[in-house]
Design an enzyme around this catalytic site. Sequence first.
Site, short mmCIF file in Angstrom:
data_model
loop_
_atom_site.label_atom_id
_atom_site.label_comp_id
_atom_site.label_asym_id
_atom_site.label_seq_id
_atom_site.Cartn_x
_atom_site.Cartn_y
_atom_site.Cartn_z
N LYS A 36 0.82 -1.21 0.00
CA LYS A 36 0.00 0.00 0.00
C LYS A 36 0.86 1.26 0.00
O LYS A 36 0.49 2.25 -0.61
CB LYS A 36 -0.97 -0.03 1.18
CG LYS A 36 -0.43 0.64 2.38
CD LYS A 36 -1.20 0.40 3.63
CE LYS A 36 -0.19 0.55 4.75
NZ LYS A 36 -0.50 1.60 5.68
N THR A 37 2.01 1.23 0.66
CA THR A 37 2.88 2.40 0.63
C THR A 37 3.39 2.64 -0.78
O THR A 37 3.47 3.78 -1.26
CB THR A 37 4.07 2.24 1.60
OG1 THR A 37 3.57 1.81 2.85
CG2 THR A 37 4.79 3.55 1.79
N ASP A 258 -3.67 7.74 4.61
CA ASP A 258 -3.15 6.41 4.89
C ASP A 258 -3.81 5.88 6.17
O ASP A 258 -4.26 6.65 7.00
CB ASP A 258 -1.63 6.54 5.10
CG ASP A 258 -0.93 5.19 5.12
OD1 ASP A 258 -1.57 4.19 4.73
OD2 ASP A 258 0.24 5.14 5.52
N GLU A 259 -3.85 4.57 6.34
CA GLU A 259 -4.43 3.97 7.57
C GLU A 259 -5.81 4.55 7.88
O GLU A 259 -6.09 4.95 9.01
CB GLU A 259 -3.50 4.19 8.78
CG GLU A 259 -2.06 3.74 8.58
CD GLU A 259 -1.87 2.24 8.76
OE1 GLU A 259 -2.88 1.50 8.73
OE2 GLU A 259 -0.71 1.82 8.91
N GLN A 300 -7.20 -4.45 10.25
CA GLN A 300 -6.06 -4.03 11.07
C GLN A 300 -6.40 -2.84 11.95
O GLN A 300 -5.51 -2.10 12.38
CB GLN A 300 -4.86 -3.71 10.17
CG GLN A 300 -4.31 -4.94 9.48
CD GLN A 300 -3.03 -4.64 8.73
OE1 GLN A 300 -2.00 -4.37 9.33
NE2 GLN A 300 -3.10 -4.66 7.41
N ARG A 660 2.65 -10.23 10.47
CA ARG A 660 3.98 -9.62 10.50
C ARG A 660 5.03 -10.60 10.01
O ARG A 660 6.14 -10.21 9.65
CB ARG A 660 4.39 -9.19 11.93
CG ARG A 660 3.55 -8.13 12.60
CD ARG A 660 3.32 -6.94 11.75
NE ARG A 660 2.05 -7.06 11.07
CZ ARG A 660 1.69 -6.34 10.00
NH1 ARG A 660 2.53 -5.47 9.49
NH2 ARG A 660 0.53 -6.51 9.42
#
Length: 786
Positions: A36-37, A258-259, A300, A660
């Site tokens: 996504k980044t 973002d997020e 998340q 992770r």
Amino acid sequence: MVTTVDFLQQLNPSQRQAVEHFCGPLLVVAGAGSGKTRALTARIANLILNRRVDPGNILAVTFTNKAAREMKERIEKLFAEQEALARHSKPLHMLSEYEQIQLRSYVYKTFLKELWIGTFHSLCSRILRFDIEKYQSPDGQSWTKSFSIFDESDAQSLVKSIVINQMNLDDRKFNPRSVRFAISNAKNQGQTPDEYEEANPTFKGRAIAEVYRYYQRGLSANNALDFDDLIRVPVQLFRQNEQVLDYWHRRFRHILVDEYQDTNRTQYDLIQLLTTNGKGNQSFDDWKNRSVFVVGDADQSIYSFRAADFTILMGFQKEFGDGLADEETETLVKLEENYRSTSNILDVANHLIENNTERIEKILRATRGEGDAIFCHRADNEAMEAEYVVSQIRNLEMKNPELNWKDFAILYRTNVQSRAMEEVLTRFSIPYKVVGGLRFYDRREIKDILAYLRLVVNPADSVSLKRIINTPRRGIGKTTLDNLDKAAAELEVPLWDIMKDETSLKTLAGRASKSAIAFSRMVSSWQERADTVSPTEIVQEVLENTGYLEELKSKGTEEDLNRIENIQELYSAVAQFEEENEDATLNTFLANAALSSDNDKDNDENNQVTLMTLHASKGLEFAVVFLVGLEQGLFPSFRSLEDAAAIEEERRLCYVGITRAQDRLFLSHARERRTYGHMREVSTPSIFLSELPRDYIMTTVPSALPERWATTTREANLKNPQPNLNKPGTHEDDWSVGVPVNHKAFGEGKVTHIFGAGNKICLAIHFPGIGKKIIDPRTTTIERLG
DNA sequence: GGACGGTGCATTTTT
DNA sequence: TGCACCGTCC
């Protein structure tokens, strides 16, 4: 600049669709490890290079400074690479060092400097440096550009003094921390004290509302804002001043967030106002040369205790988007290809999260092979658990030359769990670092120096003044301070107004008046010169003229020497800030310091095993992950056991932990664990373990992996609204968009969207006059009318 | 004003 | 268990 589309070709089709989307709203549902980044940075590059958008018209918002920094770095690199190809027909790394530096500096000046990339808080503080003087609160309070930013401890001590001094309440019943928490929550939901009181008409609610009123007056009296106000004030200003909103609305034509699952109500309001110029989503249709692009993953969302509300993300399609089904929509893209983990790890994660009801259907698809098995271990107690973990680490490190200490992470639910791990790691001389703990800017000596600087910039900041009036000791004790404080309260002026007047000091300070006057003169001289002299000069004088450094040097214990080092580091930080920002002032430095939590300055030793909470691990990845303490009551936390929504959040936290891991995943739990000293409790393995697919997991002892809990057991653990799978109206086929419904409390409404599939669905329902609600038909009875 | 001991409290915590 | 905070005493 000649543009190439090189950076677009590295994207997969969904990423590319997101990146190339130009105007209008777009929700990108981005699973863990789905790049996504990369999508965000490529989108910014695409807007500028291929769509000719002025960098100054782009606003990119993140939640952490780290994420903002990363985004800037990646954009700079991407641009430099494009520019290298265009100018020299060579990749960047083939250029001479000089050419590279030249290119980077060109890229910085032309693009990066104009882009607004930062956290909600830093961007809002920038906006407020322009416009805060145009703002007046409903109660008539106002602020100046030199406002202080109160951190959590400043805010709590203000609350505490209100509870005790102004309201004479029992601070055990009204514990400042929880009162501050309640106020913060109210603020983030956009509630005024009156509205809070109305919503909480109990004795306690009324009292907290009153503290809230005093608290806002206190902030204003100190010319200070807390973290929540940093966002709330711009929102209110935009609502009360059309010109101001119009200016920023015109300026930010392309907004990226973002997020997005972590936004709270106020942050949403800010984005919504900037996007629609206050016209409201429904009536706003002028998307010409304008976009709002949000990226997030409801699975998340782990910060609801900080007022984050992932239903904002779930509602995006309805609020801004076309609201069409997944196959037809043009305002939703899902990134489901995972580049991080083995398929075993992803399968386990997917299985687990399927147990949640409130989510946007999404599955992580593996791009890598199956990988190693996942292990689950049951230890006798927490010490044995730590030994298991550490022995696995040693083994793997020894047998796999490609693995270094830094490839291992131990993740836990609560910070105290690090202790047992640390003991064993130390015993085996394995280097490790514990992430979290005291922030650099939270250290006592740093806060002291910053308090001096805050007082220089903002004389109304009485909290800072009280902190340092007698630090180091200059004989201004409690009695003197009380006298001065009373006078200030009587005259309704900031404490400094009394302090700066020598006649008043002589009258009020008695025996301490001599040193009080000296102190007052010292601070005044800094205040007078603050605009003409560089920040480093002021800092230097503070350190020397106050005798602060002197005192530490003369005591000279190890702790003091450490403090001196920290102060030197602060001085370097100011110097560096001055170098990097041509418009550096004490004021901008202080804002920067208040909004940064950097404590990751441990670059001297990097090859270490990482220990941290699951929350802190979000966004990171490790080759080998140990997820420890999987016990009912610990993870999920005992505070969540009776609340279905809270259990779902804990499950998301577990999902974050699992995702992770790149190559190997180890799960563990202890039969007995010592909590708060003596109590040893025999614990049940976590419900999450019982939800994992057994075929994927190797157990080290027979009882390691619990059977899937019967629905009845689960229900016994969740006293609140229970999903009832047999209830009518719980399947997606029972509903369609536009169906009229009736709800006991909200009345009649219409279904506007159906989330999910099968019998795991949530309905978005619009109730006229009330708004949109997302409702789970299994837990809430909704009557179908049509 | 500082040293000392008693008391009470104790998820997660981007800013 | 470990700590932060408070009140007491010198």
